[in-house]
Design a protein around this motif. Sequence first.
Motif, PDB file in Angstrom:
ATOM      1  N   LEU A   1     -15.741  -6.074  -7.495  1.00  0.00           N
ATOM      2  CA  LEU A   1     -14.370  -5.959  -7.001  1.00  0.00           C
ATOM      3  C   LEU A   1     -13.842  -4.540  -7.164  1.00  0.00           C
ATOM      4  N   GLU A   2     -14.122  -3.946  -8.305  1.00  0.00           N
ATOM      5  CA  GLU A   2     -13.633  -2.587  -8.565  1.00  0.00           C
ATOM      6  C   GLU A   2     -14.193  -1.592  -7.548  1.00  0.00           C
ATOM      7  N   SER A   3     -15.409  -1.872  -7.041  1.00  0.00           N
ATOM      8  CA  SER A   3     -15.996  -0.979  -6.038  1.00  0.00           C
ATOM      9  C   SER A   3     -15.260  -1.075  -4.702  1.00  0.00           C
ATOM     10  N   MET A   4     -14.490  -2.145  -4.505  1.00  0.00           N
ATOM     11  CA  MET A   4     -13.729  -2.331  -3.259  1.00  0.00           C
ATOM     12  C   MET A   4     -12.319  -1.740  -3.340  1.00  0.00           C
ATOM     13  N   ILE A   5     -11.872  -1.358  -4.525  1.00  0.00           N
ATOM     14  CA  ILE A   5     -10.474  -0.947  -4.689  1.00  0.00           C
ATOM     15  C   ILE A   5     -10.201   0.402  -4.022  1.00  0.00           C
ATOM     16  N   LEU A   6      -9.193   0.399  -3.145  1.00  0.00           N
ATOM     17  CA  LEU A   6      -8.729   1.621  -2.497  1.00  0.00           C
ATOM     18  C   LEU A   6      -7.525   2.214  -3.221  1.00  0.00           C
ATOM     19  N   TYR A   7      -6.717   1.333  -3.819  1.00  0.00           N
ATOM     20  CA  TYR A   7      -5.501   1.765  -4.504  1.00  0.00           C
ATOM     21  C   TYR A   7      -5.099   0.673  -5.489  1.00  0.00           C
ATOM     22  N   GLN A   8      -4.521   1.087  -6.632  1.00  0.00           N
ATOM     23  CA  GLN A   8      -3.982   0.119  -7.576  1.00  0.00           C
ATOM     24  C   GLN A   8      -2.905   0.767  -8.433  1.00  0.00           C
ATOM     25  N   ASP A   9      -1.930  -0.043  -8.819  1.00  0.00           N
ATOM     26  CA  ASP A   9      -0.914   0.377  -9.769  1.00  0.00           C
ATOM     27  C   ASP A   9      -0.476  -0.855 -10.552  1.00  0.00           C
ATOM     28  N   ASP A  10       0.655  -0.800 -11.213  1.00  0.00           N
ATOM     29  CA  ASP A  10       1.087  -1.929 -12.040  1.00  0.00           C
ATOM     30  C   ASP A  10       1.483  -3.153 -11.221  1.00  0.00           C
ATOM     31  N   SER A  11       1.706  -2.982  -9.917  1.00  0.00           N
ATOM     32  CA  SER A  11       2.180  -4.086  -9.082  1.00  0.00           C
ATOM     33  C   SER A  11       1.129  -4.631  -8.136  1.00  0.00           C
ATOM     34  N   VAL A  12       0.348  -3.745  -7.518  1.00  0.00           N
ATOM     35  CA  VAL A  12      -0.558  -4.179  -6.453  1.00  0.00           C
ATOM     36  C   VAL A  12      -1.969  -3.616  -6.622  1.00  0.00           C
ATOM     37  N   ILE A  13      -2.880  -4.295  -5.958  1.00  0.00           N
ATOM     38  CA  ILE A  13      -4.244  -3.818  -5.792  1.00  0.00           C
ATOM     39  C   ILE A  13      -4.550  -3.913  -4.305  1.00  0.00           C
ATOM     40  N   VAL A  14      -5.140  -2.867  -3.732  1.00  0.00           N
ATOM     41  CA  VAL A  14      -5.525  -2.896  -2.321  1.00  0.00           C
ATOM     42  C   VAL A  14      -7.044  -2.786  -2.251  1.00  0.00           C
TER      43      VAL A  14
ATOM     44  N   ARG B   1      -4.212 -12.923   4.307  1.00  0.00           N
ATOM     45  CA  ARG B   1      -5.630 -13.174   4.527  1.00  0.00           C
ATOM     46  C   ARG B   1      -6.116 -12.395   5.748  1.00  0.00           C
ATOM     47  N   ILE B   2      -7.410 -12.089   5.765  1.00  0.00           N
ATOM     48  CA  ILE B   2      -8.061 -11.620   6.982  1.00  0.00           C
ATOM     49  C   ILE B   2      -9.325 -12.451   7.152  1.00  0.00           C
ATOM     50  N   ASP B   3      -9.801 -12.556   8.387  1.00  0.00           N
ATOM     51  CA  ASP B   3     -10.951 -13.406   8.681  1.00  0.00           C
ATOM     52  C   ASP B   3     -12.174 -12.989   7.871  1.00  0.00           C
ATOM     53  N   ARG B   4     -13.047 -13.950   7.658  1.00  0.00           N
ATOM     54  CA  ARG B   4     -14.289 -13.707   6.928  1.00  0.00           C
ATOM     55  C   ARG B   4     -15.096 -12.573   7.560  1.00  0.00           C
ATOM     56  N   ASP B   5     -15.167 -12.547   8.908  1.00  0.00           N
ATOM     57  CA  ASP B   5     -15.991 -11.551   9.592  1.00  0.00           C
ATOM     58  C   ASP B   5     -15.279 -10.216   9.786  1.00  0.00           C
ATOM     59  N   THR B   6     -13.985 -10.178   9.501  1.00  0.00           N
ATOM     60  CA  THR B   6     -13.215  -8.936   9.616  1.00  0.00           C
ATOM     61  C   THR B   6     -13.326  -8.142   8.326  1.00  0.00           C
ATOM     62  N   SER B   7     -13.496  -6.838   8.457  1.00  0.00           N
ATOM     63  CA  SER B   7     -13.537  -5.966   7.283  1.00  0.00           C
ATOM     64  C   SER B   7     -12.180  -5.303   7.107  1.00  0.00           C
ATOM     65  N   GLY B   8     -12.008  -4.679   5.933  1.00  0.00           N
ATOM     66  CA  GLY B   8     -10.840  -3.833   5.752  1.00  0.00           C
ATOM     67  C   GLY B   8      -9.830  -4.291   4.729  1.00  0.00           C
ATOM     68  N   ILE B   9      -8.613  -3.821   4.899  1.00  0.00           N
ATOM     69  CA  ILE B   9      -7.580  -3.887   3.868  1.00  0.00           C
ATOM     70  C   ILE B   9      -7.135  -5.307   3.563  1.00  0.00           C
ATOM     71  N   LEU B  10      -7.118  -5.600   2.265  1.00  0.00           N
ATOM     72  CA  LEU B  10      -6.630  -6.881   1.755  1.00  0.00           C
ATOM     73  C   LEU B  10      -5.707  -6.576   0.583  1.00  0.00           C
ATOM     74  N   LEU B  11      -4.493  -7.099   0.635  1.00  0.00           N
ATOM     75  CA  LEU B  11      -3.467  -6.795  -0.370  1.00  0.00           C
ATOM     76  C   LEU B  11      -3.432  -7.869  -1.445  1.00  0.00           C
ATOM     77  N   ILE B  12      -3.437  -7.431  -2.695  1.00  0.00           N
ATOM     78  CA  ILE B  12      -3.429  -8.321  -3.856  1.00  0.00           C
ATOM     79  C   ILE B  12      -2.219  -7.984  -4.725  1.00  0.00           C
ATOM     80  N   ALA B  13      -1.518  -9.015  -5.189  1.00  0.00           N
ATOM     81  CA  ALA B  13      -0.397  -8.826  -6.113  1.00  0.00           C
ATOM     82  C   ALA B  13      -0.870  -9.093  -7.531  1.00  0.00           C
ATOM     83  N   ARG B  14      -0.424  -8.284  -8.462  1.00  0.00           N
ATOM     84  CA  ARG B  14      -0.859  -8.458  -9.848  1.00  0.00           C
ATOM     85  C   ARG B  14      -0.139  -9.610 -10.552  1.00  0.00           C
ATOM     86  N   THR B  15       1.072  -9.954 -10.105  1.00  0.00           N
ATOM     87  CA  THR B  15       1.851 -11.005 -10.770  1.00  0.00           C
ATOM     88  C   THR B  15       2.470 -11.927  -9.724  1.00  0.00           C
ATOM     89  N   PRO B  16       2.874 -13.139 -10.127  1.00  0.00           N
ATOM     90  CA  PRO B  16       3.525 -14.061  -9.182  1.00  0.00           C
ATOM     91  C   PRO B  16       4.803 -13.489  -8.577  1.00  0.00           C
TER      92      PRO B  16
END
Length: 324
Positions: free
Chosen positions: A86-99, A138-153
């Motif tokens: 997962l860490e190899s996929m990270i483009l950006y991260q801070d206290d709020s989000v992971i991309v 979400r993005i499709d299984r076959d689609t590559s690229g940016i996926l946004l993750i939130a660190r907290t609810p």
Amino acid sequence: MAVEHVTVTEDEADIRLDRWFRRRYPNLTQGAIQKACRTGQIRVDGKRAQTSTRLLPGQEVRIPPLPDVSRPAPPPPPDPLTRKRLESMILYQDDSVIVLNKPSGLATQGGPGIHEHIDMMLEALRPEGGDKPRLVHRIDRDTSGILLIARTPGVAAKLAAAFREREVEKTYWAIVTGRPNPAEGIVDQPLAKVGAGGGAVVVPADRKDEEAVSAKSAYEVVDAAARKFSWLKLSPLTGRTHQLRVHCESLGTPIVGDPRYGGEKAHPEGFADRLHLHARELDIPHPQGGRLKVAAPLPPHMKETFSKLGFVAGSTPEPTRTPK
């Protein structure tokens, strides 16, 4: 269980009281929460409260002895290999989000026949004693690229609201067969889902169809190889399943390598038989203020196709966050 008094955190701002309880006590039923509120056992700042009460940071919630409030078992320790991947996929991260830059072929969430997906892998990024990071979209299984993750609810709720209110700008790149005419425009084509489960497909629909949902996508030809192939910049103006893929097909220019739409035309000889659709850029209102813009480099199979067709993508810009 004795009576407890818990202070609402900044991350829990504006959450409903019943949802606040269910986060902490997943085994507690909605009926039990409603009864405890109705009888005054659950209170906010010493006052009776309804299940729909929106909480504010610093408020104190009284938690009485309640049935079935056992906390879930602690999560297993993080898998170091999954965390490293997962860490190899990270483009950006801070206290709020992971991309993340999700590779093509890896599902975002589980489903029939899916044994590995991002949502499952995120457990490896859970901080000790904290929340598991959450998918925001979400993005499709076959689609590559940016996926946004939130660190907290709380961050997830804020970002989900930004998506609903269309404050998020998404840009995709695609390689399609043929060249759209005109070279730019908006596809305003309602869609309907046919079938169920993994075999379901999305098809263009009549506006009068009760099953149809509105779907709009902006497109622009960035470059073309004669009239055989085009590089498109796509912006979904609505968020429907397979929207960009079906809209490209409706233009008569299906996306190269699409396993579900476009038929034989989507599988020209001499090109990688993988979906050539990439979530290139995401521009979001940052939960802490300002805006965040992140771009994802092309996956290997699209880099190869760009080179073969003479398309020049240029360098991928670094993430930028504008001030509040």
